[in-house]
Design a protein around this motif. Structure first.
Motif, mmCIF file in Angstrom:
data_model
loop_
_atom_site.group_PDB
_atom_site.id
_atom_site.type_symbol
_atom_site.label_atom_id
_atom_site.label_comp_id
_atom_site.label_asym_id
_atom_site.label_seq_id
_atom_site.Cartn_x
_atom_site.Cartn_y
_atom_site.Cartn_z
ATOM 1 N N ALA A 23 53.708 19.160 43.813
ATOM 2 C CA ALA A 23 54.672 19.764 44.729
ATOM 3 C C ALA A 23 54.007 20.480 45.888
ATOM 4 C CB ALA A 23 55.577 20.735 43.965
ATOM 5 N N ASP A 24 52.891 21.193 45.614
ATOM 6 C CA ASP A 24 52.275 21.971 46.695
ATOM 7 C C ASP A 24 51.132 21.234 47.386
ATOM 8 O OD1 ASP A 24 49.810 22.517 45.168
ATOM 9 O OD2 ASP A 24 51.044 23.879 43.987
ATOM 10 N N GLY A 25 50.595 20.190 46.758
ATOM 11 C CA GLY A 25 49.577 19.377 47.415
ATOM 12 C C GLY A 25 48.206 20.012 47.494
ATOM 13 N N HIS A 26 47.949 21.086 46.756
ATOM 14 C CA HIS A 26 46.635 21.724 46.790
ATOM 15 C C HIS A 26 45.689 21.047 45.795
ATOM 16 C CE1 HIS A 26 46.936 25.502 49.241
ATOM 17 N NE2 HIS A 26 48.210 25.127 49.202
ATOM 18 N N PRO A 27 44.405 20.945 46.115
ATOM 19 C CA PRO A 27 43.430 20.446 45.134
ATOM 20 C C PRO A 27 43.368 21.386 43.933
ATOM 21 C CG PRO A 27 42.487 20.507 47.345
ATOM 22 C CD PRO A 27 43.779 21.245 47.411
ATOM 23 N N ARG A 28 43.130 20.826 42.764
ATOM 24 C CA ARG A 28 43.039 21.595 41.530
ATOM 25 C C ARG A 28 41.628 21.570 40.981
ATOM 26 N NH1 ARG A 28 48.087 22.800 43.116
ATOM 27 N NH2 ARG A 28 49.115 24.120 41.579
ATOM 28 N N ALA A 29 41.206 22.698 40.424
ATOM 29 C CA ALA A 29 39.879 22.756 39.814
ATOM 30 C C ALA A 29 39.889 22.111 38.431
ATOM 31 C CB ALA A 29 39.409 24.202 39.708
ATOM 32 N N ILE A 30 41.052 22.093 37.764
ATOM 33 C CA ILE A 30 41.147 21.493 36.442
ATOM 34 C C ILE A 30 41.123 19.971 36.560
ATOM 35 C CG2 ILE A 30 42.409 23.396 35.408
ATOM 36 C CD1 ILE A 30 44.975 21.672 35.812
ATOM 37 N N CYS A 31 40.965 19.343 35.416
ATOM 38 C CA CYS A 31 40.968 17.887 35.389
ATOM 39 C C CYS A 31 41.558 17.432 34.064
ATOM 40 C CB CYS A 31 39.544 17.341 35.561
ATOM 41 S SG CYS A 31 39.400 15.577 35.251
ATOM 42 N N TYR A 32 42.576 16.587 34.137
ATOM 43 C CA TYR A 32 43.093 15.950 32.933
ATOM 44 C C TYR A 32 43.206 14.458 33.220
ATOM 45 C CZ TYR A 32 45.833 14.670 28.882
ATOM 46 O OH TYR A 32 46.254 14.070 27.724
ATOM 47 N N THR A 33 42.216 13.701 32.777
ATOM 48 C CA THR A 33 42.204 12.262 32.968
ATOM 49 C C THR A 33 41.745 11.591 31.680
ATOM 50 O OG1 THR A 33 39.962 12.410 33.882
ATOM 51 C CG2 THR A 33 41.777 12.341 35.457
ATOM 52 N N SER A 34 41.990 10.289 31.596
ATOM 53 C CA SER A 34 41.637 9.558 30.378
ATOM 54 C C SER A 34 40.134 9.577 30.129
ATOM 55 C CB SER A 34 42.118 8.113 30.491
ATOM 56 O OG SER A 34 43.492 8.071 30.795
ATOM 57 N N TRP A 35 39.365 9.467 31.186
ATOM 58 C CA TRP A 35 37.910 9.439 31.088
ATOM 59 C C TRP A 35 37.357 10.379 32.159
ATOM 60 C CZ3 TRP A 35 35.710 5.786 27.611
ATOM 61 C CH2 TRP A 35 36.595 4.843 27.103
ATOM 62 N N VAL A 36 36.355 11.152 31.808
ATOM 63 C CA VAL A 36 35.748 12.087 32.755
ATOM 64 C C VAL A 36 34.324 11.630 33.030
ATOM 65 C CG1 VAL A 36 35.146 14.468 33.236
ATOM 66 C CG2 VAL A 36 37.170 13.949 31.865
ATOM 67 N N PRO A 37 34.014 11.250 34.268
ATOM 68 C CA PRO A 37 32.653 10.797 34.575
ATOM 69 C C PRO A 37 31.624 11.906 34.378
ATOM 70 C CG PRO A 37 34.207 10.177 36.310
ATOM 71 C CD PRO A 37 34.918 11.130 35.415
ATOM 72 N N THR A 38 30.414 11.498 34.052
ATOM 73 C CA THR A 38 29.334 12.468 33.879
ATOM 74 C C THR A 38 29.051 13.215 35.171
ATOM 75 O OG1 THR A 38 27.752 10.674 34.303
ATOM 76 C CG2 THR A 38 28.246 11.181 32.010
ATOM 77 N N GLN A 39 29.212 12.542 36.291
ATOM 78 C CA GLN A 39 29.003 13.206 37.587
ATOM 79 C C GLN A 39 29.964 14.376 37.761
ATOM 80 O OE1 GLN A 39 29.292 10.326 40.750
ATOM 81 N NE2 GLN A 39 27.077 10.044 40.837
ATOM 82 N N THR A 40 31.203 14.201 37.329
ATOM 83 C CA THR A 40 32.206 15.250 37.490
ATOM 84 C C THR A 40 31.850 16.476 36.657
ATOM 85 O OG1 THR A 40 33.942 13.627 37.933
ATOM 86 C CG2 THR A 40 34.642 15.800 37.184
ATOM 87 N N ILE A 41 31.421 16.252 35.435
ATOM 88 C CA ILE A 41 31.027 17.376 34.578
ATOM 89 C C ILE A 41 29.829 18.100 35.169
ATOM 90 C CG2 ILE A 41 30.207 18.009 32.276
ATOM 91 C CD1 ILE A 41 31.710 15.581 31.220
ATOM 92 N N ALA A 42 28.858 17.334 35.640
ATOM 93 C CA ALA A 42 27.668 17.951 36.235
ATOM 94 C C ALA A 42 28.029 18.761 37.469
ATOM 95 C CB ALA A 42 26.650 16.869 36.577
ATOM 96 N N ALA A 43 28.932 18.223 38.297
ATOM 97 C CA ALA A 43 29.318 18.933 39.518
ATOM 98 C C ALA A 43 30.055 20.228 39.193
ATOM 99 C CB ALA A 43 30.194 18.028 40.382
#
Length: 607
Positions: A508-528
């Protein structure tokens, strides 16, 4: 003159029923009537799901992320950007969505509805329609195999209105719609066999390729169906000319499938090259989300809602309810009777192989009989104990199929064979005009059909949080919103499970979120994410571990690079450790609404 007008009106009135009957005899009218009836039956079988159109959703993170998918794909479509990559989750690093349940085909198809009425409306319409669409898809292929309309209609109902599929409509949009492509694939393959033209080859390829844009696991099952349907046909060619025609049509189907699926395949390859996924085999569910032998043929737990709690409890007492994987007693018995009725047809035995083969694969790499685990010919594989006797153990060793992590979903492949065999039984009864027995079958089948949500009722959540979100939506700075509980879900070693409301509000607000809920989380994302001291110490603070002065200092310095504008705490009692950490890093309480507390950087004036 008056008498002439009256006579003319009477003639028109007399001719109207004849015109209606003539229209009803037209194929398109019959097909439309069948589709509408299936859609209505699907609404009844999943009630109260259709009532959610008034502005609510099942309170589930899976549901919230499907709504986010609708919003994200529509957003990227109108901006002509790549939907398989985002910086709006796990911000600012973002992540690739090649292995995520993005359902890009559904998101693109529903983009006009999403833009006009919002992503929740798109999601609700999709889940309400899927049982009826699945029923109609199975009815279409059954018409190619069964001589009577009654048998084909029954096959469609056994498939689309089954507890197995309607359960998925409540919880897993990608699986529900991916399953629709199974009968579509079979129909396209059968039509190609009957007339091996280039056009029909293209249709088959487009169907299989499109399934990959909805659910990659379903695409694997669709490919299995196509191979089972076409392999005997190709092997049975007697002349070179016939072989060339058939091979050309199949080759065209393969090319068309790869072309249509190529965006999804490219996204998956890119994610794999960039670090793939952080989840290990032991946490994928290979030995967790499996069927067990009695439950596959147990009475549907739906019977508990029909006043037959004793029968409905049989399934639940044997297995967990993450995915409902039972064919039910009625369909199982009718499938056996259908095989007996059509035993002279080779295709009936292939359907039996499909039914029992899907059931065997759904058992996974271990053997559960009731609650008891057995490991005949046990072996260690990727840190797991698996059985070499189980077909699934070998299935996931095929290159590319190790991502098929929930074995019990393969029961849906078996459902295709069971539904067609069940339709053959009704077809046999219809040809002998045993209508009272058909009525009994219909009543008993209806008792096991459908799914009304979790036992005891499913919690719901609103589609929007205007009081909470209004100030955030009014902020057009593009700042990051940090939600607490904070974490990268599906990564047990890091953070907590995000609140579904947080994912929903992001649409609704269109802001980026710091959280992540996806089926698979890339290793790059965790490292970042772990690279940012503010996020690392926030994770510790929400767990009750107070950071030291040096850690707070690094977190404050990191915040100057993050552009965090809002912190939304969804926990009713967040704890003093978290409050002190937010205060120490420069945040102040702004307001409370919809059960959540909102904090803003102290340097920002106003609420």
């Amino acid at each position: 003159m008056v008498q002439g007008q009256v006579a003319g009106q009477q003639g028109q009135a007399a001719g109207r029923p004849e015109r209606i009957r003539a229209a009803a005899r037209r194929p398109w009218a019959r097909e439309l009537a069948v589709l509408v009836a299936y859609l209505a039956a699907g609404v009844a079988a999943t009630w109260p799901l259709a009532s959610y159109l008034t502005g609510k959703l099942p309170a589930s993170r899976d549901v919230a992320v499907y709504v986010w998918d609708m919003w994200w794909v529509a957003h990227q479509v109108i901006h002509l950007h790549n939907p398989w990559s985002t910086s709006y989750l796990a911000a600012p690093g973002g992540l690739q969505l090649g292995y995520h349940t993005l359902v890009p085909l559904l998101g693109a198809a529903m983009a006009p509805v999403t833009l006009a009425f919002g992503p929740s409306a798109s999601y609700n319409l999709l889940v309400i329609a899927v049982p009826g669409l699945a029923s109609y898809a199975m009815y279409r292929v059954a018409r190619l195999w069964l001589p009577t309309l009654s048998g084909a209609i029954a096959a469609g109902a056994f498939f689309g209105l089954s507890a197995m599929l309607t359960f998925q409509a409540w919880y897993h949009l990608n699986i529900a719609y991916g399953t629709v492509f199974l009968p579509l694939t079979l129909e396209a393959a059968v039509r190609l066999r009957r007339g091996p033209t280039i056009g029909r080859g293209v249709i088959l390829g487009v169907v299989v390729g499109a399934s990959a844009l909805v659910n990659q696991e379903s695409a694997v099952m669709a490919l299995i169906l196509a191979v089972l349907a076409l392999a005997p046909w190709l092997a049975g060619t007697r002349t070179r000319a016939t072989a060339v025609v058939r091979l050309r049509a199949v080759a065209v189907a393969g090319i068309a499938g790869v072309v249509v699926a190529s965006p999804q395949l490219i996204a998956m390859v890119q994610q794999a090259r960039a670090g793939g996924n952080a989840t290990s085999a032991t946490s994928l569910g290979y030995t967790t989300w499996v069927a067990n032998l009695p439950s596959l043929f147990a009475p549907s737990p739906r019977l508990a809602d029909d006043g037959l709690a004793g029968l409905g409890h049989i399934y639940v007492s044997q297995t967990r309810l993450e995915t409902l994987n039972t064919f039910g007693v009625v369909l199982s018995l009718l499938a056996v009777l259908g095989l007996i009725a059509a035993w002279r047809r080779r295709s009936a035995w292939l359907l039996l192989l499909l039914w029992l083969g899907g059931a065997a694969l759904a058992l996974g790499p271990v053997l559960y009989i009731g609650r008891h685990l057995y490991l005949p010919l046990a072996q260690n594989w990727e840190g797991l104990r698996v059985s070499l006797l189980m077909p699934y153990t070998w299935f996931i060793r095929v290159p590319g199929l190790s991502v098929f992590r929930e074995a019990d979903r393969l029961a849906l492949l078996g459902l295709v064979g069971a539904a067609l065999l069940g339709g053959a039984a009704v077809d046999w009864l219809a040809r002998r005009r045993v209508w009272p027995l058909i009525l009994v079958v219909a009543v008993l089948g209806a008792l096991e059909a459908g799914w009304p949500g979790s036992p005891g009722g499913l919690p719901v959540m609103p589609t929007a949080f205007p009081a909470l979100d209004r100030p955030i939506a009014a902020d057009h700075s593009g700042s990051i919103v940090v939600d607490v509980p904070f974490g990268l879900d599906n990564v047990p070693s890091y953070g907590l499970e995000p609140a579904p409301e947080a994912i929903l509000m992001a649409t609704a607000d269109g802001h980026p979120r710091a959280i992540c809920y996806t089926s698979w989380v890339p290793t790059q994302t965790i490292a970042a994410t772990k690279h940012h001291p503010f996020y690392v110490q926030l994770n510790q603070a929400q767990l009750g571990h107070a950071p030291g002065p040096a850690q707070v200092s690094r977190a404050r310095a990191d915040l100057r690079t993050l552009h965090v504008g809002w912190v939304v705490v969804w926990q009713p009692e967040s704890g003093q450790t978290l409050s002190r950490y937010l205060s120490a890093t420069g945040f102040r309480f702004a307001y409370r609404a919809d059960g959540a507390a909102v904090y803003r950087p102290a340097s920002v004036s106003g609420g």
